[in-house]
Scaffold this motif. Structure first.
Motif, short mmCIF file in Angstrom:
data_model
loop_
_atom_site.label_atom_id
_atom_site.label_comp_id
_atom_site.label_asym_id
_atom_site.label_seq_id
_atom_site.Cartn_x
_atom_site.Cartn_y
_atom_site.Cartn_z
N GLN A 19 19.22 48.31 29.89
CA GLN A 19 19.35 47.08 29.28
C GLN A 19 19.24 46.09 30.79
N GLU A 20 19.18 44.83 30.29
CA GLU A 20 19.05 43.74 31.21
C GLU A 20 20.22 42.62 30.78
N THR A 21 21.09 42.26 31.39
CA THR A 21 22.32 41.20 30.99
C THR A 21 22.42 40.07 32.02
N GLN A 22 22.32 38.93 31.41
CA GLN A 22 22.85 37.98 32.36
C GLN A 22 24.31 37.40 32.03
N TYR A 23 24.74 37.21 32.93
CA TYR A 23 25.91 36.62 32.96
C TYR A 23 26.29 35.14 33.57
N THR A 24 27.15 34.47 33.13
CA THR A 24 27.55 33.01 33.77
C THR A 24 28.91 33.09 34.05
N VAL A 25 29.39 32.52 35.37
CA VAL A 25 30.50 32.53 35.88
C VAL A 25 31.40 31.39 34.97
N ILE A 26 32.33 31.66 34.39
CA ILE A 26 33.18 30.55 33.46
C ILE A 26 34.39 30.23 34.44
N ASP A 27 35.09 31.09 34.84
CA ASP A 27 36.28 30.68 35.41
C ASP A 27 36.48 32.02 36.32
N ILE A 28 37.32 31.51 37.64
CA ILE A 28 37.67 32.51 38.79
C ILE A 28 39.03 32.13 38.79
N GLN A 29 40.10 33.22 38.97
CA GLN A 29 41.40 33.05 39.13
C GLN A 29 41.88 34.25 40.13
N TYR A 30 42.79 33.90 40.98
CA TYR A 30 43.48 35.00 41.86
C TYR A 30 44.97 35.08 41.31
N GLY A 31 45.58 36.12 41.32
CA GLY A 31 46.71 36.50 40.76
C GLY A 31 46.81 37.73 40.42
N LEU A 32 48.10 38.42 39.90
CA LEU A 32 48.62 39.43 39.24
C LEU A 32 47.59 39.47 37.74
N GLU A 33 47.77 38.52 37.14
CA GLU A 33 47.25 38.33 35.79
C GLU A 33 46.21 37.33 35.67
N PHE A 34 45.29 37.12 34.76
CA PHE A 34 44.20 36.17 34.22
C PHE A 34 45.49 35.32 33.30
N GLU A 35 45.37 34.01 33.73
CA GLU A 35 46.24 33.19 32.79
C GLU A 35 45.15 32.19 32.37
N ASN A 36 45.18 32.22 30.75
CA ASN A 36 44.46 31.60 29.81
C ASN A 36 45.05 30.12 29.82
N GLU A 37 44.26 29.06 29.91
CA GLU A 37 44.63 27.65 30.12
C GLU A 37 44.61 26.85 28.94
#
Length: 185
Positions: free
Chosen positions: A167-185
């Motif tokens: 397959q071929e998949t295209q991704y778009t970067v929506i959010d970038i975070q640094y830390g132990l866990e990803f925090e939803n805003e």
């Protein structure tokens, strides 16, 4: 005539070798949590090894070892434990523990959490970690993986195209975070 037959024999049977090419060396980077997990695994293996050696001794004392399933099983288990201990003892000193956050947190680097949107409008969350820790969580991907390599140094709204044989998949970067866990805003 004999040389011709020998040549044909060698040509047909040369692929029967058991030799395997060595695996490429993986990146020597690891997060502090990943390193702690490896240390804990090594401690647990040494404790497990003690118990297996006791069980192996008991099985060996039962008599004929060639037909003793418990003895054969424990020997095999001990070989597996010793192999993993050897691997960890060689690998851990070569690892670089990366705990510092990058100066530019708008770009994707090691240990980043990345929220991506696929070409099917599905959101997927990944964290780039070292090759020795990606199995800790299904959201973790190895720094050596094709997706992680494509994501490195990308920023918000960048697009990445990943192709494989299926397959071929295209991704778009929506959010970038640094830390132990990803925090939803």
């Amino acid at each position: 005539m004999l040389n011709n037959e020998l040549f044909k024999y060698l040509l047909l049977n040369i692929h029967m070798s058991r030799w395997k090419a060595p695996r490429p060396i993986s990146s020597p980077y690891i997060t502090p949590a990943g390193y702690q997990r490896l240390e804990q695994e090594l401690k647990n293996l040494w404790l497990k090894r003690k118990n297996v050696v006791v069980a192996l001794s008991a099985a060996a004392a039962e008599g004929d070892r060639s037909e003793n399933a418990e003895y054969i099983y424990r020997k095999k288990e001990l070989r597996g434990i010793d192999g993993r201990i050897h691997f960890l003892q060689k690998r851990m000193p070569t690892l670089n523990i990366i705990s510092a956050m990058p100066a530019d947190q708008e770009k994707i680097f090691f240990s980043a959490w990345i929220l991506l949107e696929t070409d099917k409008n599905e959101e997927v969350l990944y964290r780039i970690v070292g090759a020795d820790e990606f199995e800790m969580d299904k959201r973790y991907i190895s720094l050596d993986s094709p997706l992680a390599q494509a994501l490195l140094k990308k920023t918000f709204d960048d697009q990445i195209l990943i192709r494989n044989e299926f397959q071929e998949t295209q991704y778009t970067v929506i959010d970038i975070q640094y830390g132990l866990e990803f925090e939803n805003e």
